[in-house]
Design a protein around this motif. Structure first.
Motif, short mmCIF file in Angstrom:
data_model
loop_
_atom_site.label_atom_id
_atom_site.label_comp_id
_atom_site.label_asym_id
_atom_site.label_seq_id
_atom_site.Cartn_x
_atom_site.Cartn_y
_atom_site.Cartn_z
N PRO A 29 19.51 -18.46 35.47
CA PRO A 29 20.12 -19.79 35.37
C PRO A 29 19.84 -20.42 34.01
O PRO A 29 18.79 -20.23 33.41
CB PRO A 29 19.44 -20.56 36.51
N CYS A 30 20.80 -21.20 33.54
CA CYS A 30 20.65 -21.84 32.23
C CYS A 30 19.45 -22.79 32.21
O CYS A 30 18.77 -22.91 31.18
CB CYS A 30 21.92 -22.59 31.88
N ALA A 62 16.39 -22.52 29.61
CA ALA A 62 16.03 -23.65 28.74
C ALA A 62 14.54 -23.98 28.86
O ALA A 62 13.88 -24.29 27.87
CB ALA A 62 16.88 -24.86 29.10
N ILE A 63 14.01 -23.90 30.09
CA ILE A 63 12.59 -24.17 30.29
C ILE A 63 11.74 -23.12 29.58
O ILE A 63 10.73 -23.43 28.93
CB ILE A 63 12.26 -24.20 31.80
N LEU A 64 12.15 -21.86 29.68
CA LEU A 64 11.42 -20.78 29.02
C LEU A 64 11.46 -20.94 27.51
O LEU A 64 10.46 -20.70 26.81
CB LEU A 64 11.98 -19.42 29.44
N LEU A 65 12.62 -21.33 26.98
CA LEU A 65 12.73 -21.55 25.54
C LEU A 65 11.84 -22.71 25.10
O LEU A 65 11.18 -22.63 24.05
CB LEU A 65 14.19 -21.83 25.17
N LEU A 81 9.52 -11.98 26.21
CA LEU A 81 10.06 -10.89 27.04
C LEU A 81 10.82 -11.44 28.23
O LEU A 81 11.92 -10.98 28.55
CB LEU A 81 8.91 -10.00 27.51
N VAL A 82 10.25 -12.46 28.89
CA VAL A 82 10.91 -13.06 30.05
C VAL A 82 12.18 -13.77 29.62
O VAL A 82 13.22 -13.68 30.30
CB VAL A 82 9.94 -14.03 30.75
N TRP A 83 12.14 -14.47 28.51
CA TRP A 83 13.31 -15.23 28.05
C TRP A 83 14.47 -14.31 27.70
O TRP A 83 15.64 -14.66 27.90
CB TRP A 83 12.93 -16.07 26.83
N GLN A 84 14.19 -13.13 27.19
CA GLN A 84 15.24 -12.20 26.78
C GLN A 84 15.88 -11.50 27.96
O GLN A 84 16.99 -10.97 27.83
CB GLN A 84 14.67 -11.16 25.81
N VAL A 110 9.02 -31.94 37.71
CA VAL A 110 9.19 -32.07 36.27
C VAL A 110 8.32 -33.20 35.74
O VAL A 110 8.30 -34.29 36.30
CB VAL A 110 10.68 -32.35 35.93
N LEU A 111 7.57 -32.92 34.70
CA LEU A 111 6.75 -33.94 34.06
C LEU A 111 7.65 -34.72 33.12
O LEU A 111 7.97 -34.27 32.02
CB LEU A 111 5.59 -33.29 33.29
#
Length: 399
Positions: A2-3, A7-10, A108-111, A194-195
């Motif tokens: 999911p986008c 975005a959270i990972l980025l 690695l996870v983000w990719q 979410v903080l």
């Protein structure tokens, strides 16, 4: 993927890079200050800065190494050999290696288009340890060094450019560590709330505003009575260490390393609140706040009765209202945060970072950072009590 998750990972990757950059910039500014002190013949100041750096670095490496040895043997299969890891920690590079490993796992996870539950949980596992180590480094090195630099500036009556850089980087590092640590604890909640920006700002401000008067009080005491500040620290530190021991901490995997944890917590308590026991913390937090406030007031009385002026000619009357105002604002924001912004969610210890539910580590073979889970149980004690867990929460600390 999911986008929103991407975005959270980025965002986490960017924050990780910023965290490492801030650490390296602060380290560079410290070494720069040491070189300037040596060139100007201020060898005692240079020795004090190097001592703080050395003690904090050694403590971080020990924590990191003990945790690695206590983790399941097959958890860190992608890491270097035990001999290489031992060499890195001996060279005081273990913390940086952990930061780089966390960035590598996050990238690695983000990719990945569909990251596996294990990769997501392992990335959380690494980031939680890094957040804890960053917090320890903050109160073992950055906060004491900020106090030292302020004492030097107050005593000399002037601030060199490299000292201003050290003060700014210290404040940045302290602020970042507090926010990052709080954010890490929030990830241990099953619903992963979410903080928000507002709660982040309030949390950051009340911690900083309550920390600043304490740092100022100790810095002023050091500037006026440099021969007694070490005695003052050791005396209070022993009292706080005894208090931590009385609460029966059980954070580290063996008794010897547990004393290192207790000594570190006692150092944190010298400057700020840190919970080391399960259950409701309001009473303990109030006792600690009154204790630190009383000690700071005693130092203020000592300044006023002994001298109304600093060695540099700065009147104390200019600085005392700043500390008092900061304390009152910080206390008010702290009450606001815990009244309206502190989360209260049902505690479900069988979920990792709100991504994958599991009942035990053995069932799904997902890594779970139980060290930080127990810290979060203490921090979000109301949520845990409402869930009425059948198993006892273990002790450990949290701001």
């Amino acid at each position: 993927m999911p986008c929103s998750l991407r975005a959270i990972l980025l965002r986490d990757l960017i924050l990780g890079v910023l965290g490492i950059s801030a650490f390296l910039i602060h380290l560079g500014s410290d070494l720069w200050a040491v070189s300037q002190y040596v060139l100007s013949g201020r060898y005692l100041w240079a020795a004090l800065v190097l001592s703080l750096l050395g003690v904090a670095s050694v403590a971080l490496q020990v924590f990191s190494w003990v945790w690695l040895r206590a983790d399941p043997a097959d958890l860190h299969s992608s890491q270097l050999s035990a001999r290489c890891l031992a060499l890195l920690h001996l060279l005081q590079l273990g913390y940086l290696y952990r930061c780089m490993q966390g960035l590598q796992q996050g990238l690695l996870v983000w990719q990945q288009e569909a990251p596996s539950p294990f990769d997501l949980a392992y990335a959380d596992f690494l980031s939680l340890d890094i957040s804890m180590l960053r917090l320890f480094e903050t109160f073992l090195e950055k906060t004491p060094q900020l106090t030292l630099v302020l004492a030097i500036v107050l005593q000399s009556g002037q601030a060199e450019y490299y000292q201003w850089i050290g003060i700014c980087t210290s404040f940045m590092g302290i602020s970042w560590a507090l926010l990052d640590y709080h954010r890490a604890l929030r990830t241990c909640l099953p619903s992963k709330p979410v903080l928000g920006l507002g709660s982040s700002v309030i949390y950051f401000l009340w911690n900083l505003l309550l920390l600043w008067p304490r740092v100022l009080a100790v810095a002023l005491f050091s500037a006026l009575f440099p021969r007694y500040v070490a005695l003052h620290f050791v005396g209070l530190w022993l009292v706080l260490l005894f208090w931590v021991w009385c609460q029966g901490t059980n954070f580290m995997p063996d008794p010897r390393s547990e004393w290192l944890y207790r000594a570190t917590v006692a150092t944190i308590l010298y400057f700020s609140w840190f919970n080391v026991a399960e259950g409701h913390t309001r009473g303990r937090a109030t006792i600690h706040l009154v204790f630190l406030l009383s000690d700071s007031v005693l130092m203020v009385v000592t300044w006023v009765t002994q001298s109304a002026w600093l060695p540099s000619g700065i009147p104390l009357q200019m600085l005392l209202p700043v500390g008092g105002t900061s304390f009152l604002l910080g206390l008010g924001l702290r009450l606001v945060y815990y009244r309206w912004l502190h989360p209260s969610y049902p505690w479900e210890p069988d979920q990792v970072d709100g991504t994958t539910a599991f009942r035990s580590l053995e069932d799904y073979q997902l890594p779970q950072n139980r060290r930080m889970d127990h810290l979060a149980q203490n921090f979000f004690s109301k949520a845990r009590d409402e869930a009425a867990l059948p198993w006892p929460g273990e002790v450990n600390g949290v701001l």
